[in-house]
Design a protein around this motif. Structure first.
Motif, PDB file in Angstrom:
ATOM      1  N   ALA A   1       9.742  40.486  93.441  1.00  9.93           N
ATOM      2  CA  ALA A   1       8.567  41.364  93.471  1.00  9.93           C
ATOM      3  C   ALA A   1       8.784  42.621  94.307  1.00  9.93           C
ATOM      4  CB  ALA A   1       7.360  40.591  93.996  1.00  9.93           C
ATOM      5  N   ARG A   2       9.522  42.514  95.423  1.00 14.29           N
ATOM      6  CA  ARG A   2       9.670  43.672  96.313  1.00 14.29           C
ATOM      7  C   ARG A   2      10.640  44.712  95.783  1.00 14.29           C
ATOM      8  NH1 ARG A   2      13.129  40.888 101.267  1.00 14.29           N
ATOM      9  NH2 ARG A   2      14.325  39.464  99.952  1.00 14.29           N
ATOM     10  N   TYR A   3      11.552  44.294  94.874  1.00 15.48           N
ATOM     11  CA  TYR A   3      12.546  45.229  94.348  1.00 15.48           C
ATOM     12  C   TYR A   3      12.321  45.607  92.880  1.00 15.48           C
ATOM     13  CZ  TYR A   3      15.099  43.735  98.519  1.00 15.48           C
ATOM     14  OH  TYR A   3      15.461  43.449  99.801  1.00 15.48           O
ATOM     15  N   PHE A   4      11.588  44.787  92.165  1.00 17.79           N
ATOM     16  CA  PHE A   4      11.456  45.016  90.723  1.00 17.79           C
ATOM     17  C   PHE A   4      10.866  46.383  90.363  1.00 17.79           C
ATOM     18  CE2 PHE A   4       9.271  44.693  86.613  1.00 17.79           C
ATOM     19  CZ  PHE A   4      10.392  44.441  85.808  1.00 17.79           C
ATOM     20  N   PRO A   5       9.840  46.880  91.087  1.00 21.67           N
ATOM     21  CA  PRO A   5       9.321  48.213  90.731  1.00 21.67           C
ATOM     22  C   PRO A   5      10.396  49.304  90.791  1.00 21.67           C
ATOM     23  CG  PRO A   5       7.773  47.070  92.145  1.00 21.67           C
ATOM     24  CD  PRO A   5       9.028  46.253  92.140  1.00 21.67           C
ATOM     25  N   LEU A   6      11.294  49.208  91.780  1.00 27.42           N
ATOM     26  CA  LEU A   6      12.375  50.192  91.893  1.00 27.42           C
ATOM     27  C   LEU A   6      13.396  49.998  90.780  1.00 27.42           C
ATOM     28  CD1 LEU A   6      12.894  50.140  95.767  1.00 27.42           C
ATOM     29  CD2 LEU A   6      11.731  51.880  94.409  1.00 27.42           C
ATOM     30  N   TYR A   7      13.691  48.756  90.477  1.00 28.83           N
ATOM     31  CA  TYR A   7      14.625  48.473  89.375  1.00 28.83           C
ATOM     32  C   TYR A   7      14.037  48.970  88.052  1.00 28.83           C
ATOM     33  CZ  TYR A   7      17.853  45.816  86.383  1.00 28.83           C
ATOM     34  OH  TYR A   7      18.790  45.433  85.439  1.00 28.83           O
ATOM     35  N   GLN A   8      12.742  48.786  87.878  1.00 27.07           N
ATOM     36  CA  GLN A   8      12.091  49.255  86.660  1.00 27.07           C
ATOM     37  C   GLN A   8      12.148  50.773  86.574  1.00 27.07           C
ATOM     38  OE1 GLN A   8      10.726  47.089  84.144  1.00 27.07           O
ATOM     39  NE2 GLN A   8      11.084  49.051  83.122  1.00 27.07           N
ATOM     40  N   GLU A   9      12.039  51.452  87.699  1.00 26.89           N
ATOM     41  CA  GLU A   9      12.192  52.910  87.703  1.00 26.89           C
ATOM     42  C   GLU A   9      13.580  53.316  87.217  1.00 26.89           C
ATOM     43  OE1 GLU A   9       9.124  54.301  91.279  1.00 26.89           O
ATOM     44  OE2 GLU A   9      11.266  54.778  91.395  1.00 26.89           O
ATOM     45  N   ILE A  10      14.589  52.599  87.675  1.00 28.50           N
ATOM     46  CA  ILE A  10      15.967  52.896  87.260  1.00 28.50           C
ATOM     47  C   ILE A  10      16.111  52.722  85.752  1.00 28.50           C
ATOM     48  CG2 ILE A  10      18.382  52.163  87.451  1.00 28.50           C
ATOM     49  CD1 ILE A  10      17.698  51.287  90.359  1.00 28.50           C
TER      50      ILE A  10
END
Length: 203
Positions: A18-27
Motif C-alpha cells: 500500500a505505501r509504495y503502490f501509488p508510486l509504482y502506479q505512477e511509473i
C-alpha cells in the motif's frame, strides 16, 4: 508503450504494498502514456539528426515523471564534494522509490544497478536520499532493433543476466522494466551528408 518486467529481491511484492503502490502506479502510468505518435513526433521535431529513438523516449520519460512530481537527477549524497557530481545521482526519485533509466552502454549496467543500492544503505558519506525499492527502465532487445539503438546499449535481457552474479551485492529490492518495440513503426538507418540518421518507417 508496452513493457515486460523482472523482479529482483521481491521487488514486485514490495512495490504492490500500500505505501509504495501509488508510486509504482505512477511509473507504469508514465510508461503507458507514451504512444508511438508521441515518439515519432518528438524524434522528427527535436532529434531528427540522431539515429535512434532513445533520446526521444528519454525526453518523454523525463517530462512526464517531472510533471508527476518526481525529482530528476536526484543526489544520493548531500556531503560536499559528492552532491554536485553527476555519477552520484539517480535519474529520478520520489519519497522512498528511485528510478534509473538505462539506455547507455552495456558496461554501465552494473553501475546503474548499484546506484539504488548506494541510495538504500547506510554509508560513510552523508545521505540525501534513502531508497527502499528501485525501478530500472531499459530497452528490450526488440526495442533496440526496431528503434535503431546502438548495439552496445545494455538491454533488458542482458540486465537480467547481471542480477544472478550480483545477487548478494544488489541488496535493494528492484523491478526491471523492459520497454517493448513500437507497434506501428520502426527506425531505419539512413546516411545523410556522411552521417547516419534514423528514418521512421511505418509498419
Amino acid at each position: 508503450m508496452k513493457y515486460q518486467t523482472k523482479p529482483h529481491k521481491e521487488g514486485d511484492i514490495i512495490l504492490n504494498e500500500a505505501r509504495y503502490f501509488p508510486l509504482y502506479q505512477e511509473i507504469l502510468d508514465v510508461i503507458g502514456s507514451i504512444s508511438d505518435e508521441d515518439i515519432i513526433s518528438l524524434h522528427q521535431t527535436k532529434y531528427a539528426k540522431t539515429m535512434s529513438i532513445s533520446k526521444a523516449i528519454n525526453h518523454l520519460l523525463r517530462d512526464r515523471f517531472v510533471a508527476k512530481g518526481w525529482l530528476k537527477e536526484a543526489s544520493i549524497f548531500q556531503q560536499e564534494g559528492y552532491e554536485k557530481e553527476k555519477m552520484w545521482r539517480l535519474d529520478f526519485a520520489k519519497e522512498a522509490v528511485s528510478i534509473e533509466v538505462g539506455f547507455n552502454h552495456g558496461e554501465a549496467i552494473a553501475w546503474n544497478l548499484m546506484k539504488p543500492v548506494l541510495a538504500s544503505e547506510l554509508n560513510h558519506v552523508k545521505k540525501a536520499i534513502q531508497t527502499k525499492v528501485a525501478v530500472m527502465i531499459c530497452a528490450t532487445k526488440n526495442l533496440k532493433t526496431a528503434g535503431a539503438f546502438d548495439g552496445a546499449v545494455g538491454e533488458f535481457e542482458k540486465i537480467n543476466r547481471y542480477l544472478i552474479p550480483l545477487d548478494r551485492i544488489l541488496t535493494v529490492p528492484m523491478m526491471i522494466i523492459g520497454l517493448e518495440a513500437p507497434e506501428t513503426f520502426k527506425v531505419v538507418k539512413k546516411k545523410v551528408g556522411g552521417k547516419n540518421i534514423g528514418e521512421i518507417v511505418s509498419l
